[in-house]
Enzyme design. Structure first.
Site, short mmCIF file in Angstrom:
data_model
loop_
_atom_site.label_atom_id
_atom_site.label_comp_id
_atom_site.label_asym_id
_atom_site.label_seq_id
_atom_site.Cartn_x
_atom_site.Cartn_y
_atom_site.Cartn_z
N ILE A 16 -48.16 -4.40 -5.53
CA ILE A 16 -47.51 -5.38 -6.40
C ILE A 16 -48.52 -6.44 -6.83
O ILE A 16 -48.52 -6.90 -7.98
CB ILE A 16 -46.29 -6.00 -5.68
CG1 ILE A 16 -45.31 -4.89 -5.31
CG2 ILE A 16 -45.60 -7.02 -6.58
CD1 ILE A 16 -44.31 -5.23 -4.27
N LYS A 88 -46.14 -4.24 5.64
CA LYS A 88 -44.79 -4.07 5.10
C LYS A 88 -44.13 -2.74 5.44
O LYS A 88 -43.15 -2.33 4.82
CB LYS A 88 -44.83 -4.23 3.58
CG LYS A 88 -45.68 -3.19 2.89
CD LYS A 88 -45.24 -3.03 1.46
CE LYS A 88 -45.67 -1.73 0.89
NZ LYS A 88 -44.99 -1.38 -0.33
N SER A 128 -38.19 -10.29 0.43
CA SER A 128 -37.62 -8.95 0.30
C SER A 128 -36.12 -8.97 0.50
O SER A 128 -35.60 -9.76 1.29
CB SER A 128 -38.26 -8.04 1.35
OG SER A 128 -37.55 -6.81 1.45
N TYR A 153 -40.40 -6.23 10.73
CA TYR A 153 -40.89 -6.52 9.36
C TYR A 153 -39.88 -7.43 8.66
O TYR A 153 -40.24 -8.49 8.14
CB TYR A 153 -41.07 -5.22 8.56
CG TYR A 153 -41.08 -5.45 7.06
CD1 TYR A 153 -39.95 -5.16 6.29
CD2 TYR A 153 -42.18 -6.00 6.43
CE1 TYR A 153 -39.94 -5.41 4.93
CE2 TYR A 153 -42.18 -6.25 5.07
CZ TYR A 153 -41.05 -5.95 4.32
OH TYR A 153 -41.02 -6.21 2.96
N LYS A 157 -40.05 -11.56 7.35
CA LYS A 157 -39.73 -12.08 6.01
C LYS A 157 -38.74 -13.24 6.13
O LYS A 157 -38.86 -14.26 5.45
CB LYS A 157 -39.13 -10.98 5.13
CG LYS A 157 -40.14 -9.95 4.64
CD LYS A 157 -41.24 -10.60 3.80
CE LYS A 157 -42.29 -9.59 3.35
NZ LYS A 157 -43.43 -10.23 2.68
N PHE A 182 -36.24 -6.17 -4.57
CA PHE A 182 -35.45 -5.03 -4.15
C PHE A 182 -36.42 -3.88 -3.98
O PHE A 182 -37.46 -4.08 -3.31
CB PHE A 182 -34.25 -4.87 -5.10
CG PHE A 182 -33.22 -5.93 -4.75
CD1 PHE A 182 -33.48 -7.27 -5.02
CD2 PHE A 182 -32.08 -5.61 -4.06
CE1 PHE A 182 -32.59 -8.28 -4.61
CE2 PHE A 182 -31.17 -6.60 -3.66
CZ PHE A 182 -31.44 -7.93 -3.93
N ARG A 235 -29.87 2.06 -3.60
CA ARG A 235 -30.80 0.94 -3.65
C ARG A 235 -30.94 0.45 -5.09
O ARG A 235 -30.57 1.16 -6.02
CB ARG A 235 -32.19 1.37 -3.14
CG ARG A 235 -32.23 1.81 -1.68
CD ARG A 235 -32.06 0.67 -0.74
NE ARG A 235 -32.26 1.05 0.65
CZ ARG A 235 -31.32 1.57 1.43
NH1 ARG A 235 -30.10 1.80 0.93
NH2 ARG A 235 -31.57 1.87 2.70
N GLY A 301 -32.32 2.66 11.10
CA GLY A 301 -32.64 1.35 10.49
C GLY A 301 -32.29 1.25 9.02
O GLY A 301 -32.29 0.15 8.46
C1 WQD Z 1 -35.15 4.08 0.04
C2 WQD Z 1 -34.08 5.14 0.31
C3 WQD Z 1 -34.24 6.13 2.48
C4 WQD Z 1 -38.00 8.21 1.97
C5 WQD Z 1 -38.16 -0.64 2.36
C6 WQD Z 1 -38.26 -2.06 2.85
C7 WQD Z 1 -38.25 -3.00 1.68
C8 WQD Z 1 -39.37 -2.62 0.76
C9 WQD Z 1 -39.20 -1.17 0.29
C10 WQD Z 1 -41.48 -3.71 1.11
C11 WQD Z 1 -33.50 5.05 1.71
C12 WQD Z 1 -34.48 7.16 1.39
C13 WQD Z 1 -36.90 7.42 1.74
C14 WQD Z 1 -37.84 9.61 2.12
C15 WQD Z 1 -35.48 9.36 1.79
N1 WQD Z 1 -40.62 -2.77 1.44
N2 WQD Z 1 -35.67 7.99 1.65
N3 WQD Z 1 -36.57 10.13 2.02
O1 WQD Z 1 -36.15 1.45 3.19
O2 WQD Z 1 -34.89 0.79 1.05
O3 WQD Z 1 -36.92 -0.47 1.71
O4 WQD Z 1 -39.19 -0.36 1.46
O5 WQD Z 1 -41.49 -4.50 0.23
O6 WQD Z 1 -38.45 -4.32 2.15
O7 WQD Z 1 -37.13 -2.35 3.64
O8 WQD Z 1 -37.16 1.85 0.88
O9 WQD Z 1 -38.15 3.80 -0.23
O10 WQD Z 1 -38.21 3.69 2.32
O11 WQD Z 1 -36.06 4.14 1.14
O12 WQD Z 1 -34.35 9.85 1.71
O13 WQD Z 1 -38.81 10.40 2.34
O14 WQD Z 1 -34.71 6.42 0.22
O15 WQD Z 1 -33.47 6.69 3.54
O16 WQD Z 1 -32.13 5.39 1.66
P1 WQD Z 1 -36.17 0.96 1.78
P2 WQD Z 1 -37.48 3.41 1.04
#
Ligand code: WQD
Length: 342
Positions: A16, A88, A128, A153, A157, A182, A235, A301
């Site tokens: 970012i 992060k 976040s 993490y 924040k 987001f 999301r 989580g």
């Molecule tokens: C999104 C969705 C997973 C990988 C986190 C942090 C947030 C920010 C972004 C820093 C979820 C699903 C994911 C995969 C999947 N971090 N998924 N298969 O967990 O919403 O947010 O990262 O700035 O602060 O909390 O993002 O992209 O990991 O997951 O199904 O191989 O995709 O279960 O539902 P998340 P993510």
């Protein structure tokens, strides 16, 4: 350098941070990039320089290194800071909490101490949506109560926000904005910068693009038994270039002294929630390919669903996400293809 139009970007070689540096320069700011390269690659700075057509001042410094930070603050002139520098990875933070508390808290404290010592007043902080946990009511506004963090993490924040809030309350000369991101995705249209996760990606979109590139055999979708449109988690996926522009809007607000209080919080999302499967299907359609994926149990989580109410950022920052999800997913794939010479 014109102090009033110069911004220090801590973590400026990151995903970012690099995109924000591009937007700041293209908005007429001068930028000093600071990064310890613990979770970023110097090639990102080169990519930014190619996009903006000029060299950048780059300091390979750890924000926790007080002496190095003090020397840099003495040497350089700037009046705004954007603080991205933090670890992060949600999963890693569960396994190595002290690494996260040490780095993510101490680095912000050093930045705030240096700001006070060197009379730098303006701070934009990278927060976040993870601070909301699983909200009971959607979409989330900035007034939605934060919930108990589900990871160290996320806790850092929340603690960072409280450190800034309390410092701003005690010192009215500090002018601060926390941007609650987001889910940032996508890449710059030039494909010269983008997301460069080290090792196996934890986040969804880089895993998708690496699967499409044949680097990963198949995408695992964590859970299809959520109470959502198709059972997969929802999301608010925001284009990283739109997110970068929100930082420019925040720096502008501080520079023009338009704040209502000296600590403000803004949700930075699109206002739209999308499921994992919807994202996979959109990626396949816009990039005209089929993705290997399988369904697996939920990931520890994870929350079920979250998306932003963005009126405050739209009205107060004069900022709104513009990219369509298709444009963003196309940019993500273009970046992956360029990265892998496909
Ligand atoms: C999104 C969705 C997973 C990988 C986190 C942090 C947030 C920010 C972004 C820093 C979820 C699903 C994911 C995969 C999947 N971090 N998924 N298969 O967990 O919403 O947010 O990262 O700035 O602060 O909390 O993002 O992209 O990991 O997951 O199904 O191989 O995709 O279960 O539902 P998340 P993510």
């Amino acid at each position: 350098m014109n102090k009033n139009k110069t911004v220090l970007v801590c973590g400026g070689a990151g995903y970012i941070g690099s995109h924000t540096t591009v937007e700041l320069v293209q908005a007429g700011y001068e930028v000093i990039v600071l990064d310890n390269l613990s979770n970023a690659d110097a090639s990102a700075v080169e990519g930014v320089e190619k996009i903006i057509g000029q060299k950048l001042k780059f300091y390979n410094i750890d924000c926790n290194d007080k002496t190095a930070m003090d020397n840099m603050f003495q040497k350089e002139q700037f009046n705004s800071i954007i603080h991205f520098a933090a670890f992060k990875a949600v999963g890693e933070s569960v396994n190595q909490p002290l690494k996260y508390y040490n780095n993510n808290l101490q680095s912000l404290i050093v930045v705030l101490e240096m700001m006070k010592k060197h009379n730098v007043e303006n701070l934009v902080f990278s927060s976040s949506c993870t601070v909301y946990g699983q909200p009971e009511i959607l979409p989330v506004t900035e007034q939605t109560p934060r919930q108990e963090a589900t990871s160290p993490y996320g806790n850092t924040k929340q603690m960072n926000e409280d450190i800034i809030r309390d410092t701003a309350a005690a010192d009215k000369s500090l002018c601060s904005i926390a941007l609650r991101y987001f889910n940032p995705i996508g890449a710059h249209k030039s494909a010269l910068i983008g997301e460069l996760p080290k090792g196996v990606p934890a986040n969804l979109v880089p895993f998708i693009t690496q699967t499409a590139a044949g680097i990963r055999e198949t995408l695992t979708i964590f859970g299809d038994d959520y109470n959502t449109v198709d059972g997969t988690a929802v999301r608010d996926y925001i284009d990283v270039n739109d997110l970068a522009k929100a930082h420019v809007a925040a720096v502008n607000r501080l520079a023009e002294k338009k704040q209502k209080t000296n600590y403000e919080i803004f949700n930075v999302g699109t206002g739209n929630g999308r499921s994992v499967l919807e994202l996979v299907k959109a990626f396949e359609t816009v990039n005209n390919l089929k993705l290997n994926y399988k369904i697996a149990p939920r990931r520890e989580g994870d929350i079920e669903k979250i998306w932003a109410e963005t009126t405050l950022a739209n009205e107060e920052l004069g900022w709104k996400a513009e990219k369509t999800i298709e444009q963003t997913l196309e940019s993500a794939w273009n970046w992956e293809k360029k990265l892998r010479n496909l």
